[in-house]
Each structure stands twice: as structure tokens, then as C-alpha cells.
Design an enzyme around this catalytic site. Structure first.
Site, PDB file in Angstrom:
ATOM      1  N   SER A  42       0.766  -0.959   0.160  1.00 26.98           N
ATOM      2  CA  SER A  42      -0.231   0.107  -0.077  1.00 26.98           C
ATOM      3  C   SER A  42       0.983   1.451   0.140  1.00 26.98           C
ATOM      4  CB  SER A  42      -0.925  -0.054   1.193  1.00 26.98           C
ATOM      5  OG  SER A  42       0.223   0.132   1.973  1.00 26.98           O
ATOM      6  N   THR A  43       1.640   0.489   0.495  1.00 24.96           N
ATOM      7  CA  THR A  43       2.157   2.567   0.824  1.00 24.96           C
ATOM      8  C   THR A  43       3.434   2.031  -1.035  1.00 24.96           C
ATOM      9  OG1 THR A  43       3.543   2.000   3.406  1.00 24.96           O
ATOM     10  CG2 THR A  43       4.814   3.410   1.661  1.00 24.96           C
ATOM     11  N   GLY A  98       8.129  -1.010   0.713  1.00 23.50           N
ATOM     12  CA  GLY A  98       7.306  -1.043   1.823  1.00 23.50           C
ATOM     13  C   GLY A  98       8.371  -1.949   3.157  1.00 23.50           C
ATOM     14  N   GLY A 111       5.931  -9.480   4.092  1.00 25.01           N
ATOM     15  CA  GLY A 111       5.061  -9.863   3.434  1.00 25.01           C
ATOM     16  C   GLY A 111       4.098 -10.051   3.481  1.00 25.01           C
ATOM     17  N   GLY A 113       1.388  -8.981   2.223  1.00 26.77           N
ATOM     18  CA  GLY A 113       1.409  -9.027   0.433  1.00 26.77           C
ATOM     19  C   GLY A 113       1.523 -10.444   0.255  1.00 26.77           C
ATOM     20  N   GLU A 119      10.299 -10.005  -3.433  1.00 24.81           N
ATOM     21  CA  GLU A 119      10.739  -8.759  -2.982  1.00 24.81           C
ATOM     22  C   GLU A 119      12.406  -8.704  -2.614  1.00 24.81           C
ATOM     23  OE1 GLU A 119       6.736  -6.846  -1.324  1.00 24.81           O
ATOM     24  OE2 GLU A 119       8.359  -8.034   0.040  1.00 24.81           O
TER      25      GLU A 119
END
Length: 251
Positions: A42-43, A98, A111, A113, A119
């Protein structure tokens, strides 16, 4: 300087904080010609907004964006940004992502998400790694803010690992369940996520040793522990301030 086109007053306070952190980091560390790993969550959507504005107004030229997830790739494409991958660009200048929690030693849990493996792959391909987060992710010890370490696992290994991880490391484990489908969450890589709820208030815990043990366990693809890789964290606070905390051990 790239400025936001959307009034912050339209955003909830926590979203305002995320946006300020993303814009502050982008302004300082993303330059024309940058080969950039773009994280997930979200960031990061505010980082994509920053990149879009800079690219469209000509302040950011010849940038290359390597996403860490399917969703981030879609955001980048929809924003008209140049998208590539590690096959074409195996060495990156910067990765910005993020985090679900960052402790006082710059160890991160990521993690939430479900994108932890990709990542970490993109992060390790970058010369520098910067974390953008709101103040709720700032903690003294892991577990103060986020309750579990996500672990990406091969599906056939999920049931044995649900038993062996608590036996060997303590705590408890749950197979993460999907909310929009029946059954478990499936990652972009076709794997499952186990959330390891580790025991809290354990003094002297060696996260690096834990990471190494888990990484050497058959069936575990990757963990959400990011250790010794963060160059700096940008935390945005409820009073509107943004603080960059530099990891002096990496400089």
C-alpha cells in the site's frame, strides 16, 4: 521536486503518512537514468504516483522499473512507466519497498501482501535498499507491531512445515487463507504462505541464525525476514513530519 497532485486532506491520516514517506524517499534517491526495483504494498502505490509524475513532467528521464509483484507491474504499466525485469536488467541501482515492521537494528518483516520471495530477489539485485513506511511500522523489537514472520513454502511441504517450524523454533504456525477464494493464499510464484507466530519477549534472539535455519529447510522458498540489507528507512509520522533513519553500519 515532484509534488503530489491529490490534496492530502482527501486521504486518511495514515495514508497521508505513507504518501509523505514515499515522496520523500523518491525525491532523494531516484534520479534520471535510475534502474529501480519497485516494491509491493500500500505504501509503494504512492511511490508509483511519484514516479509517474516525475516521468511525465520530464524530471525523471530514462528510468527503468523492475516490479516485485504482479500488482506492482500493473500499477507501473497503467502509469505509463517503463517496465522491465531482472532478465534484461540483472543489476539495479536502487530498490524501494515498504515493510510490515522495522526494528531498531533495521531488521524487517515483510510479506504481509504475500510477495516476499520476489521482493527479496529484486532487493538483492540492487546496490541500495530503502524502506518507506508509516509510523505504525516503527518498533524497537520485531513482534511489537507485527505478529508473525511470513514464510513462502512449496505446497507439498506445507503440512510437514506447519508442524516442524513450531517444533524447531517455538511459537505456532498457520497456513494463510484467502479471503476472495476458498483455500489458501497462492503467491505469484504458485506457492503457499505460512505465518509463523514466533514467541515474543525472547531476549537475545538471533534473527540471522533463524533465517539461515529456515532457508536451509526443504520446502521453504523464502522468509519475510530482511536482515542487514536496509540502507535507510523513511518513517512518516502523524504530525506531518518525515524522518530518514540511516543505517550507519552499512555506510
Amino acid at each position: 521536486m515532484v509534488t503530489s497532485t491529490a490534496p492530502e486532506a482527501e486521504l486518511a491520516p495514515i495514508e497521508q503518512a505513507k504518501k509523505r514517506a514515499a515522496f520523500a524517499c523518491g525525491e532523494k534517491y531516484v534520479q534520471s537514468g535510475c534502474r529501480l526495483g519497485v516494491g509491493s504494498g500500500s505504501t509503494v502505490k504512492y511511490l508509483v504516483e511519484y514516479l509517474k509524475q516525475g516521468y511525465q513532467n520530464g524530471q525523471l528521464k530514462d528510468i527503468i522499473c523492475v516490479p516485485t509483484s504482479f500488482l506492482t507491474k500493473q500499477w507501473l504499466i497503467e502509469s505509463g512507466l517503463p517496465v522491465s525485469d531482472l532478465d534484461a536488467h540483472p543489476e539495479l541501482d536502487v530498490c524501494i519497498d515498504g515493510a510490515d515492521e522495522v526494528d531498531g537494528q533495521f531488521t524487517c518483516i515483510k510479506g504481509g501482501g504475500g510477495c516476499l520471495a520476489q521482493e527479496k530477489i529484486v532487493q538483492t539485485a540492487a546496490k541500495h535498499f530503502y524502506v518507506i513506511a508509516d509510523y505504525l511500522k516503527d518498533s524497537k523489537h520485531l513482534g511489537d507491531r507485527y505478529p508473525a514472520v511470513p514464510i513462502e513454502v512449496l505446497p507439498p511441504a506445507s503440512q510437514p512445515l506447519l508442524r516442524s517450524i513450531p517444533r524447531d523454533e517455538g511459537g505456532s504456525c498457520q497456513l494463510r487463507q484467502a479471503t476472495k477464494k476458498c483455500g489458501p493464499v497462492v503467491t505469484d510464484n504458485g506457492n503457499f504462505i505460512i505465518d509463523w507466530q514466533f514467541e515474543k519477549n525472547v531476549s537475545g534472539r538471533d534473527w540471522l541464525a533463524i533465517q539461515q535455519r529456515l532457508a536451509n529447510t526443504p520446502g521453504i522458498v523464502e522468509t519475510g525476514l530482511f536482515i542487514g540489507c536496509v540502507d535507510a528507512v523513511f518513517f512518516a509520522y502523524s504530525d506531518g513530519s518525515v524522518k530518514e533513519i540511516v543505517n550507519t553500519k552499512k555506510h
